[in-house]
Scaffold this active site. Structure first.
Site, short mmCIF file in Angstrom:
data_model
loop_
_atom_site.label_atom_id
_atom_site.label_comp_id
_atom_site.label_asym_id
_atom_site.label_seq_id
_atom_site.Cartn_x
_atom_site.Cartn_y
_atom_site.Cartn_z
N CYS A 252 0.82 -1.21 0.00
CA CYS A 252 0.00 0.00 0.00
C CYS A 252 0.85 1.26 0.00
CB CYS A 252 -0.93 0.02 1.20
SG CYS A 252 -1.75 -1.52 1.47
N CYS B 288 -3.08 7.43 6.93
CA CYS B 288 -1.68 7.59 7.39
C CYS B 288 -1.62 7.91 8.87
CB CYS B 288 -0.99 8.70 6.60
SG CYS B 288 -0.80 8.32 4.86
#
Lengths: 122, 388
Positions: A34, A103
């Site tokens: 990812c 994130c």
């Protein structure tokens, strides 16, 4: 893509990165597939995080959140650090673009994993 | 920091000032609707036909084979939908490749949900389609082969002449997306024996919102946009006159400047490639270094992620692209790089440098000066980078 000034500032002038050689706990989260991998190192003394560092493979948001999260847990005791949320990290950076919110979640997970690792070794 | 070094010409180009100059009257004194009766309006129709001729010349096509659209995406959509709607009684199978632009891929994906069968040909590790694979995949129900001419990310140039020959031998139509090759290199629809071909204006120093579909006269397709009888009924809507004038001028300039651009830009690209290999360890050059657009360089910088590199470069006035997921808003990295067999993390760490006619030799030196320290810094932050 436009990031907040604060994100860019934390990204460009990031400190706290690199390996912490005598770490008491290491949290390894994320997946290279990812495009985000975060390793969080913590040094603990008397239940307090006296030093912390990160190593991150990832985008601007991943690096800025790593850097911010480290700032937010340094000097805190373990319980306080465990309460750090991804929302708090994102807010401290004046927000993240919606597709980058994952994130900040990674930073929260990384810190939790590092503390777990520390506890398991104790 | 202002943007000083632009290395993203495959993404878009600035409109050439000579093109802008030629367009401006069509916003003012020549604003008329070309379909109107009065002479002033009729004159605009003549200008449009002149523009059509200029574009035809770029492709060595006939003017009546040139259809104006809103861009490369619409041209690709029109070609694929147009032919599949027309020939759906004859068959329902489309062959394309894994590395097409999303304007082709997502059109095919949509059709596959609507009862069409789509075969995505693989590519080798340099991005080339194997003509034998095409031969094998053609069947009685195949009605269209659509394979791009040059790839936007890695610059690999497909053997379209050979591919169209294979399709034609089986009586199947061949479309190619030439958005990246037209204007940069010679694209001759007669020599390549192409039935339909898409180009875009803003990739060749023309205005945005303008494209062309070349369609051989004998090839019949269905329209997608209905309305007036514009573009011989194939594409309704009052003509985007400034756009049409613009792509015509851009095509004319491209014919004149193509060879010179190649002669000047190839050494700059090669210098950047060589410089990166020499100064940065652990890099992978993506694409086919023989059959490649002279302006394009794609490189994976291992152990770091592309968007971070772009951000540091942006801060120093450099504009580039990456195949990382982070720079594309999707979670997957470039489908093109994955099709070459790159690992996800290698695709995430890719940079695309695409040059254009306003790049100078010194730009290469500047890029080679700033890139290595940025890579070094990001690698020092990366858990995957072990200093050697």
């Amino acid at each position: 893509m436009l990031y907040s000034k604060k994100v860019m500032e934390y990204f460009q002038n990031t400190k706290n990165y690199g390996k912490l050689e005598d770490a008491d706990g290491i949290g390894k989260v994320g997946n290279p597939r990812c495009g985000d991998v975060m390793w969080i190192y913590i040094k603990v003394k008397d239940n307090k995080i006296i030093d912390a560092k990160y190593e991150t493979f990832g985008c601007v948001a991943a690096i800025a959140t790593s850097s911010m999260a480290i700032d937010m847990i340094k000097g805190k005791n373990i319980d306080e650090a465990l309460r750090l949320t991804n929302k708090a990290v994102a807010e401290a950076l004046d927000g993240l673009p919606p597709e980058k919110l994952h994130c900040s979640l990674l930073a929260e997970k990384g810190i939790k994993a590092a503390i777990e690792d520390y506890k398991s070794k104790k | 920091m202002n943007l000083k070094y632009y290395f993203d010409y495959n993404s878009t180009t600035p409109t050439d000032p000579r093109v802008v100059k030629e367009i401006i009257p069509y916003f003012g004194t020549k604003f008329f609707n070309p379909s109107s009766f009065y002479r002033k309006a009729g004159e605009i129709s003549i200008d449009i036909e002149n523009s059509r001729e200029r574009v035809a010349k770029l492709l060595n096509a006939e003017p009546n084979e040139i259809f104006f659209t809103s861009g490369g995406t619409e041209s690709n959509n029109l070609a694929i939908f147009g032919i599949t709607l027309k020939l759906k009684e004859k068959g329902n199978h489309i062959i394309t490749s894994k590395i097409e632009h999303s304007a082709v891929l997502n059109t095919c994906k949509y059709l596959s949900k609507k009862g069409f069968e789509v075969t995505y040909l693989p590519v080798d590790k340099y991005g080339l389609v194997n003509p034998d694979d095409l031969k094998k995949e053609i069947k009685d129900t195949t009605i269209l082969v659509t394979i791009m001419h040059a790839n936007n990310e890695i610059g690999t140039i497909q053997p379209v002449k050979e591919l169209s020959e294979i399709a034609h031998k089986r009586g199947i139509l061949f479309h190619t997306d030439a958005v990246q090759s037209a204007g940069k290199m010679k694209v001759d629809v007669k020599e390549l024996d192409i039935d339909m071909l898409s180009i875009s204006s803003h990739k060749i120093y023309g205005p945005k919102g303008m494209g062309v579909l070349f369609k051989k006269k004998r090839v019949k397709i269905n329209p997608m946009i209905f309305g007036g009888a514009h573009e011989k009924g194939l594409r309704a809507g009052t003509e985007n006159v400034p756009g049409i004038i613009g792509i015509g001028k851009a095509a004319e300039l491209a014919i004149l400047e193509m060879d010179e651009n190649e002669k000047r830009l190839k050494p700059i690209r090669d210098k950047i490639e060589k410089g990166i290999i020499e100064t940065i360890p652990d890099v992978i050059i993506n694409g086919n270094t023989d059959k490649r657009l002279y302006n394009t360089l794609n490189v994976s910088i291992r152990y770091i992620e592309g968007e971070s590199i772009l951000a540091f470069l942006d801060n120093q006035g450099f504009a580039l692209s990456s195949g990382s997921a982070c720079s594309s808003k999707s979670l997957e990295p470039s489908h093109v790089l994955l099709a070459l067999g790159l690992k996800h993390e290698e695709a995430h760490g890719s940079l695309r440098i695409s040059l254009g006619k306003y790049n100078k030799k010194e730009d290469a030196d500047k890029l080679l000066e700033v890139l290595p320290p940025i890579v070094e810094k990001l690698r020092s932050m990366s858990p995957f980078w072990k200093k050697k």
